[in-house]
Scaffold this motif. Structure first.
Motif, PDB file in Angstrom:
ATOM      1  N   CYS A 136     -30.707 -20.635  18.284  1.00 54.11           N
ATOM      2  CA  CYS A 136     -31.611 -21.304  19.550  1.00 54.11           C
ATOM      3  C   CYS A 136     -31.258 -22.576  19.813  1.00 54.11           C
ATOM      4  O   CYS A 136     -31.354 -22.823  21.043  1.00 54.11           O
ATOM      5  N   ALA A 137     -30.744 -23.366  19.106  1.00 52.89           N
ATOM      6  CA  ALA A 137     -30.398 -24.887  19.357  1.00 52.89           C
ATOM      7  C   ALA A 137     -29.116 -24.969  20.137  1.00 52.89           C
ATOM      8  O   ALA A 137     -29.160 -25.667  21.037  1.00 52.89           O
ATOM      9  N   THR A 183     -37.659 -13.300  20.851  1.00 52.93           N
ATOM     10  CA  THR A 183     -36.253 -13.361  20.607  1.00 52.93           C
ATOM     11  C   THR A 183     -36.159 -12.701  19.324  1.00 52.93           C
ATOM     12  O   THR A 183     -36.710 -13.386  18.204  1.00 52.93           O
ATOM     13  N   VAL A 184     -35.379 -11.794  19.094  1.00 55.03           N
ATOM     14  CA  VAL A 184     -35.197 -11.102  17.796  1.00 55.03           C
ATOM     15  C   VAL A 184     -33.926 -11.414  17.336  1.00 55.03           C
ATOM     16  O   VAL A 184     -32.931 -10.790  17.825  1.00 55.03           O
ATOM     17  N   PHE A 185     -33.794 -11.408  15.801  1.00 49.16           N
ATOM     18  CA  PHE A 185     -32.417 -11.695  15.244  1.00 49.16           C
ATOM     19  C   PHE A 185     -32.684 -10.551  14.271  1.00 49.16           C
ATOM     20  O   PHE A 185     -33.318 -10.393  13.346  1.00 49.16           O
ATOM     21  N   HIS A 197     -37.629 -19.967  23.577  1.00 48.73           N
ATOM     22  CA  HIS A 197     -37.564 -19.036  22.264  1.00 48.73           C
ATOM     23  C   HIS A 197     -38.815 -19.368  21.405  1.00 48.73           C
ATOM     24  O   HIS A 197     -38.597 -19.551  20.246  1.00 48.73           O
ATOM     25  N   ARG A 198     -39.944 -19.546  21.966  1.00 44.66           N
ATOM     26  CA  ARG A 198     -41.134 -19.951  21.378  1.00 44.66           C
ATOM     27  C   ARG A 198     -41.388 -18.871  20.201  1.00 44.66           C
ATOM     28  O   ARG A 198     -42.048 -19.188  19.184  1.00 44.66           O
TER      29      ARG A 198
END
Length: 118
Positions: A84-85, A48-50, A91-92
């Motif tokens: 993620c929350a 998962t990329v921010f 989302h490890r």
């Protein structure tokens, strides 16, 4: 909308297209919470990329990456945890990337992508 906001929007659109062309799946854009905003959230394989996007019309006042400070990256990290929350899923494996867009009004844009900046 102010010219600066239009330039920023254009840069984010170009960055999202760049990522999609590179095989990423863009899952969220301009996600906001009380702590701030994440420009782009994407999936790249298991990551998962921010993505923090910085856009300038030229480098007259410095390269866009120069605006990404350690404090800014720490904020993006906090925002990533908040995203993620509230978005269930696996989302490890997360990472933070940065994209710079230099978008002159009289020529093609230049896009640079740095992976795992934090």
């Amino acid at each position: 909308m102010a010219a600066k906001d239009l330039l920023g929007r254009r840069g984010e659109d170009l960055a999202a297209t760049f990522l999609t062309t590179a095989g990423y799946l863009v899952v969220d854009r301009n996600w906001r919470c009380s702590q701030g905003e994440i420009d782009i959230v994407a999936v790249d394989g298991a990551d998962t990329v921010f993505v923090e996007v910085k856009t300038r019309s030229s480098v007259a006042f410095g390269h866009p990456f120069e605006a990404i400070t350690p404090q800014k990256l720490a904020r993006v990290r906090r925002l990533a945890a908040a995203w993620c929350a509230v978005n269930p899923g696996d989302h490890r494996s997360i990472r933070i990337d940065a994209i710079s867009v230099i978008a002159p009004s009289d020529g093609p844009p230049q896009i640079d992508h740095l992976t795992r900046v934090f």
